[in-house]
Design a protein around this motif. Structure first.
Motif, PDB file in Angstrom:
ATOM      1  N   ASN A 148      75.261 104.228 -57.556  1.00  0.00           N
ATOM      2  CA  ASN A 148      76.198 105.346 -57.404  1.00  0.00           C
ATOM      3  C   ASN A 148      77.321 104.995 -56.429  1.00  0.00           C
ATOM      4  O   ASN A 148      78.499 105.207 -56.718  1.00  0.00           O
ATOM      5  CB  ASN A 148      75.432 106.587 -56.929  1.00  0.00           C
ATOM      6  CG  ASN A 148      76.324 107.765 -56.642  1.00  0.00           C
ATOM      7  OD1 ASN A 148      76.925 108.343 -57.533  1.00  0.00           O
ATOM      8  ND2 ASN A 148      76.408 108.121 -55.370  1.00  0.00           N
ATOM      9  N   ILE A 186      79.720 102.431 -58.004  1.00  0.00           N
ATOM     10  CA  ILE A 186      80.582 103.035 -59.025  1.00  0.00           C
ATOM     11  C   ILE A 186      81.706 103.832 -58.365  1.00  0.00           C
ATOM     12  O   ILE A 186      82.868 103.745 -58.757  1.00  0.00           O
ATOM     13  CB  ILE A 186      79.764 103.935 -59.968  1.00  0.00           C
ATOM     14  CG1 ILE A 186      78.867 103.072 -60.855  1.00  0.00           C
ATOM     15  CG2 ILE A 186      80.665 104.824 -60.809  1.00  0.00           C
ATOM     16  CD1 ILE A 186      77.834 103.855 -61.649  1.00  0.00           C
ATOM     17  N   ARG A 187      81.387 104.592 -57.347  1.00  0.00           N
ATOM     18  CA  ARG A 187      82.382 105.445 -56.682  1.00  0.00           C
ATOM     19  C   ARG A 187      83.353 104.664 -55.797  1.00  0.00           C
ATOM     20  O   ARG A 187      84.427 105.153 -55.475  1.00  0.00           O
ATOM     21  CB  ARG A 187      81.674 106.506 -55.841  1.00  0.00           C
ATOM     22  CG  ARG A 187      80.934 107.508 -56.678  1.00  0.00           C
ATOM     23  CD  ARG A 187      80.187 108.491 -55.799  1.00  0.00           C
ATOM     24  NE  ARG A 187      79.449 109.443 -56.578  1.00  0.00           N
ATOM     25  CZ  ARG A 187      79.965 110.477 -57.219  1.00  0.00           C
ATOM     26  NH1 ARG A 187      81.249 110.704 -57.172  1.00  0.00           N
ATOM     27  NH2 ARG A 187      79.203 111.292 -57.915  1.00  0.00           N
ATOM     28  N   CYS A 219      86.391 106.716 -60.719  1.00  0.00           N
ATOM     29  CA  CYS A 219      85.455 107.727 -61.200  1.00  0.00           C
ATOM     30  C   CYS A 219      86.183 109.067 -61.217  1.00  0.00           C
ATOM     31  O   CYS A 219      86.586 109.567 -60.164  1.00  0.00           O
ATOM     32  CB  CYS A 219      84.227 107.797 -60.295  1.00  0.00           C
ATOM     33  SG  CYS A 219      83.012 109.008 -60.826  1.00  0.00           S
ATOM     34  N   GLU A 266      84.929 111.849 -63.048  1.00  0.00           N
ATOM     35  CA  GLU A 266      83.972 112.935 -63.198  1.00  0.00           C
ATOM     36  C   GLU A 266      82.568 112.365 -63.072  1.00  0.00           C
ATOM     37  O   GLU A 266      82.300 111.247 -63.513  1.00  0.00           O
ATOM     38  CB  GLU A 266      84.123 113.615 -64.559  1.00  0.00           C
ATOM     39  CG  GLU A 266      83.208 114.800 -64.748  1.00  0.00           C
ATOM     40  CD  GLU A 266      83.354 115.471 -66.119  1.00  0.00           C
ATOM     41  OE1 GLU A 266      82.825 116.570 -66.259  1.00  0.00           O
ATOM     42  OE2 GLU A 266      83.969 114.885 -67.025  1.00  0.00           O
ATOM     43  N   SER A 267      81.667 113.145 -62.488  1.00  0.00           N
ATOM     44  CA  SER A 267      80.279 112.708 -62.377  1.00  0.00           C
ATOM     45  C   SER A 267      79.355 113.912 -62.491  1.00  0.00           C
ATOM     46  O   SER A 267      79.610 114.958 -61.908  1.00  0.00           O
ATOM     47  CB  SER A 267      80.037 111.980 -61.049  1.00  0.00           C
ATOM     48  OG  SER A 267      80.338 112.832 -59.965  1.00  0.00           O
ATOM     49  N   PHE A 307      78.524 114.683 -56.607  1.00  0.00           N
ATOM     50  CA  PHE A 307      78.557 114.956 -58.039  1.00  0.00           C
ATOM     51  C   PHE A 307      79.357 116.226 -58.312  1.00  0.00           C
ATOM     52  O   PHE A 307      79.249 117.202 -57.578  1.00  0.00           O
ATOM     53  CB  PHE A 307      77.139 115.068 -58.609  1.00  0.00           C
ATOM     54  CG  PHE A 307      76.464 113.737 -58.730  1.00  0.00           C
ATOM     55  CD1 PHE A 307      76.659 112.953 -59.855  1.00  0.00           C
ATOM     56  CD2 PHE A 307      75.673 113.245 -57.699  1.00  0.00           C
ATOM     57  CE1 PHE A 307      76.067 111.702 -59.958  1.00  0.00           C
ATOM     58  CE2 PHE A 307      75.078 112.008 -57.794  1.00  0.00           C
ATOM     59  CZ  PHE A 307      75.281 111.231 -58.926  1.00  0.00           C
ATOM     60  N   HIS A 329      75.690 110.583 -65.085  1.00  0.00           N
ATOM     61  CA  HIS A 329      76.804 110.297 -65.993  1.00  0.00           C
ATOM     62  C   HIS A 329      78.117 110.285 -65.225  1.00  0.00           C
ATOM     63  O   HIS A 329      78.392 111.197 -64.446  1.00  0.00           O
ATOM     64  CB  HIS A 329      76.882 111.362 -67.097  1.00  0.00           C
ATOM     65  CG  HIS A 329      75.728 111.336 -68.032  1.00  0.00           C
ATOM     66  ND1 HIS A 329      75.872 111.469 -69.385  1.00  0.00           N
ATOM     67  CD2 HIS A 329      74.393 111.174 -67.829  1.00  0.00           C
ATOM     68  CE1 HIS A 329      74.692 111.403 -69.970  1.00  0.00           C
ATOM     69  NE2 HIS A 329      73.776 111.231 -69.039  1.00  0.00           N
ATOM     70  N   TYR A 330      78.903 109.262 -65.476  1.00  0.00           N
ATOM     71  CA  TYR A 330      80.200 109.106 -64.824  1.00  0.00           C
ATOM     72  C   TYR A 330      81.245 108.868 -65.910  1.00  0.00           C
ATOM     73  O   TYR A 330      81.014 108.108 -66.844  1.00  0.00           O
ATOM     74  CB  TYR A 330      80.206 107.884 -63.900  1.00  0.00           C
ATOM     75  CG  TYR A 330      79.103 107.882 -62.870  1.00  0.00           C
ATOM     76  CD1 TYR A 330      79.329 108.356 -61.586  1.00  0.00           C
ATOM     77  CD2 TYR A 330      77.842 107.386 -63.174  1.00  0.00           C
ATOM     78  CE1 TYR A 330      78.315 108.343 -60.632  1.00  0.00           C
ATOM     79  CE2 TYR A 330      76.830 107.367 -62.243  1.00  0.00           C
ATOM     80  CZ  TYR A 330      77.069 107.851 -60.969  1.00  0.00           C
ATOM     81  OH  TYR A 330      76.069 107.841 -60.032  1.00  0.00           O
ATOM     82  N   LEU A 353      84.720 107.089 -66.235  1.00  0.00           N
ATOM     83  CA  LEU A 353      85.503 106.119 -65.480  1.00  0.00           C
ATOM     84  C   LEU A 353      86.835 105.860 -66.169  1.00  0.00           C
ATOM     85  O   LEU A 353      86.884 105.665 -67.383  1.00  0.00           O
ATOM     86  CB  LEU A 353      84.750 104.793 -65.363  1.00  0.00           C
ATOM     87  CG  LEU A 353      83.343 104.853 -64.764  1.00  0.00           C
ATOM     88  CD1 LEU A 353      82.707 103.477 -64.806  1.00  0.00           C
ATOM     89  CD2 LEU A 353      83.392 105.390 -63.353  1.00  0.00           C
ATOM     90  N   GLU A 377      82.300 106.095 -70.571  1.00  0.00           N
ATOM     91  CA  GLU A 377      81.208 106.783 -69.911  1.00  0.00           C
ATOM     92  C   GLU A 377      80.222 105.748 -69.396  1.00  0.00           C
ATOM     93  O   GLU A 377      79.891 104.795 -70.091  1.00  0.00           O
ATOM     94  CB  GLU A 377      80.494 107.726 -70.884  1.00  0.00           C
ATOM     95  CG  GLU A 377      79.340 108.457 -70.223  1.00  0.00           C
ATOM     96  CD  GLU A 377      78.594 109.360 -71.180  1.00  0.00           C
ATOM     97  OE1 GLU A 377      78.333 110.501 -70.805  1.00  0.00           O
ATOM     98  OE2 GLU A 377      78.256 108.896 -72.293  1.00  0.00           O
ATOM     99  N   GLN A 419      76.364 105.586 -67.749  1.00  0.00           N
ATOM    100  CA  GLN A 419      75.134 106.314 -67.467  1.00  0.00           C
ATOM    101  C   GLN A 419      74.218 105.428 -66.636  1.00  0.00           C
ATOM    102  O   GLN A 419      74.163 104.215 -66.851  1.00  0.00           O
ATOM    103  CB  GLN A 419      74.425 106.706 -68.760  1.00  0.00           C
ATOM    104  CG  GLN A 419      75.218 107.635 -69.633  1.00  0.00           C
ATOM    105  CD  GLN A 419      74.503 107.963 -70.927  1.00  0.00           C
ATOM    106  OE1 GLN A 419      73.376 107.521 -71.177  1.00  0.00           O
ATOM    107  NE2 GLN A 419      75.157 108.743 -71.770  1.00  0.00           N
TER     108      GLN A 419
END
Length: 182
Positions: free
Chosen positions: A78, A81-82, A91, A93-94, A111, A125-126, A128, A149, A151
């Motif tokens: 997490n 990814i962020r 990112c 949306e998450s 989130f 779920h993100y 990107l 997306e 996951q």
């Protein structure tokens, strides 16, 4: 897939088990557009060729799933990814889909939404924004409006998620699933 290649050569290498990737096929895209138009109304009535791949359109045409072994490994994934370090993705949306008992684990992790009514497993779920991708010919291509997306799940949750998805998706048949599984 470019993102997969970059992930295996990142500081996160060794902190996850494996990845899976996919492109949504044309039939599934058509079903999704019809379902979204019928079920979600206004947002989807304005979909055109110009905005189909925008943040308000289809953001999961391409996807990557990151699988890990131990539940606590989600945190490092997490954070990575962020961070924007992963191929300069952003990112936008998450969402954490999780069990009601695990809601608190994700409550202070940034989130946009935490949904606890979709089953007995966790899937993060993100969406990107990807600034570049590698073409089938190996060329790096810059792109302003490409979304994928991502996951994140444990290997075990992925197995359960596959069963759940095949029986219930794209239309919610929760009661039928419960009857068949019990």
């Amino acid at each position: 897939m470019y993102l997969e290649e970059r992930l295996y050569n990142s500081e996160l290498a060794g902190q996850f088990h494996s990845t899976r990737k996919r492109l949504k096929d044309i039939n599934n895209l058509a079903v999704k557009l019809c379902r979204k138009f019928l079920c979600e109304g206004k947002k989807w009535k304005c979909i055109t060729e110009d905005n189909l791949y925008s943040p308000d359109g289809v953001t999961d045409l391409g996807g990557i799933r990151i699988l890990h072994i131990y539940r606590q490994q989600w945190k490092a994934i997490n954070d990575y990814i962020r961070s924007g370090k992963w191929a300069n993705t952003e990112c936008i949306e998450s969402i954490a889909f999780t069990r009601p008992a695990d809601r608190a684990i994700f409550a202070n992790e940034g989130f946009d939404d935490i949904i606890t009514d979709r089953g007995d497993y966790t899937s993060l779920h993100y969406i990107l924004k990807v600034p570049e991708y590698r073409s089938p010919f190996g060329k790096l291509v810059q792109q302003d409006d490409l979304y994928v997306e991502c996951q994140v799940r444990t290997v075990f949750e992925d197995g359960w998620g596959e069963v759940d998805h095949r029986v219930r998706y794209p239309f919610d048949t929760t009661d039928m699933v419960k009857e068949q599984l019990h």
